[in-house]
Design a protein around this motif. Structure first.
Motif, PDB file in Angstrom:
ATOM      1  N   MET A  49      34.348  45.579  58.133  1.00 31.34           N
ATOM      2  CA  MET A  49      35.288  44.689  57.457  1.00 31.34           C
ATOM      3  C   MET A  49      35.306  45.068  55.990  1.00 31.34           C
ATOM      4  O   MET A  49      34.254  45.220  55.370  1.00 31.34           O
ATOM      5  N   LEU A  50      36.492  45.242  55.447  1.00 31.27           N
ATOM      6  CA  LEU A  50      36.653  45.567  54.036  1.00 31.27           C
ATOM      7  C   LEU A  50      37.223  44.344  53.328  1.00 31.27           C
ATOM      8  O   LEU A  50      38.262  43.830  53.720  1.00 31.27           O
ATOM      9  N   LEU A  51      36.539  43.894  52.291  1.00 38.61           N
ATOM     10  CA  LEU A  51      36.988  42.734  51.527  1.00 38.61           C
ATOM     11  C   LEU A  51      37.218  43.113  50.067  1.00 38.61           C
ATOM     12  O   LEU A  51      36.302  43.583  49.392  1.00 38.61           O
ATOM     13  N   ASN A  52      38.428  42.903  49.605  1.00 37.29           N
ATOM     14  CA  ASN A  52      38.752  43.096  48.198  1.00 37.29           C
ATOM     15  C   ASN A  52      38.589  41.749  47.522  1.00 37.29           C
ATOM     16  O   ASN A  52      39.453  40.887  47.610  1.00 37.29           O
ATOM     17  N   THR A  53      37.461  41.557  46.854  1.00 34.73           N
ATOM     18  CA  THR A  53      37.169  40.260  46.249  1.00 34.73           C
ATOM     19  C   THR A  53      37.495  40.202  44.762  1.00 34.73           C
ATOM     20  O   THR A  53      37.334  39.155  44.145  1.00 34.73           O
ATOM     21  N   GLU A  54      37.896  41.323  44.208  1.00 37.11           N
ATOM     22  CA  GLU A  54      38.182  41.449  42.765  1.00 37.11           C
ATOM     23  C   GLU A  54      37.050  40.841  41.954  1.00 37.11           C
ATOM     24  O   GLU A  54      35.930  41.302  42.050  1.00 37.11           O
ATOM     25  N   THR A  55      37.297  39.801  41.187  1.00 36.75           N
ATOM     26  CA  THR A  55      36.271  39.258  40.293  1.00 36.75           C
ATOM     27  C   THR A  55      35.578  38.015  40.835  1.00 36.75           C
ATOM     28  O   THR A  55      34.761  37.417  40.134  1.00 36.75           O
ATOM     29  N   VAL A  56      35.880  37.631  42.084  1.00 33.66           N
ATOM     30  CA  VAL A  56      35.296  36.400  42.633  1.00 33.66           C
ATOM     31  C   VAL A  56      34.668  36.619  44.017  1.00 33.66           C
ATOM     32  O   VAL A  56      35.070  36.002  44.998  1.00 33.66           O
ATOM     33  N   PRO A  57      33.657  37.481  44.117  1.00 32.24           N
ATOM     34  CA  PRO A  57      33.055  37.719  45.429  1.00 32.24           C
ATOM     35  C   PRO A  57      32.459  36.453  46.047  1.00 32.24           C
ATOM     36  O   PRO A  57      32.424  36.312  47.268  1.00 32.24           O
ATOM     37  N   GLU A  58      32.030  35.533  45.207  1.00 30.74           N
ATOM     38  CA  GLU A  58      31.438  34.292  45.721  1.00 30.74           C
ATOM     39  C   GLU A  58      32.435  33.450  46.516  1.00 30.74           C
ATOM     40  O   GLU A  58      32.051  32.625  47.340  1.00 30.74           O
TER      41      GLU A  58
END
Length: 74
Positions: A49-58
């Protein structure tokens, strides 16, 4: 030990893996995590699974928990 061999060892017996891209696309080199994620998207790797969380991974902890990964790479 090279980064390639370390990653190979880490992922050697991988089950379900999540790769999380972290960074700010508006801040130049701070977007390297997102650029790597975009590259990996073109590879269509099964059970990753690829997740683009930018600046908010939380903000994505629910998705990570629901997927129940064996490995997480930030």
């Amino acid at each position: 030990m090279s980064i390639e061999s370390e990653l190979s060892e880490f992922f050697g017996d991988r089950g379900k893996t999540i790769v999380i891209g972290v960074g700010n696309p508006l801040r130049g080199d701070d977007a390297v995590g997102i650029k790597i994620l975009e590259y990996l998207e073109s590879m269509n790797i099964p059970e990753v699974m690829l997740l683009n969380t930018e600046t908010v991974p939380e903000a994505f902890t629910g998705k990570v928990s629901d997927y129940e990964p064996t490995h997480v790479l930030l």
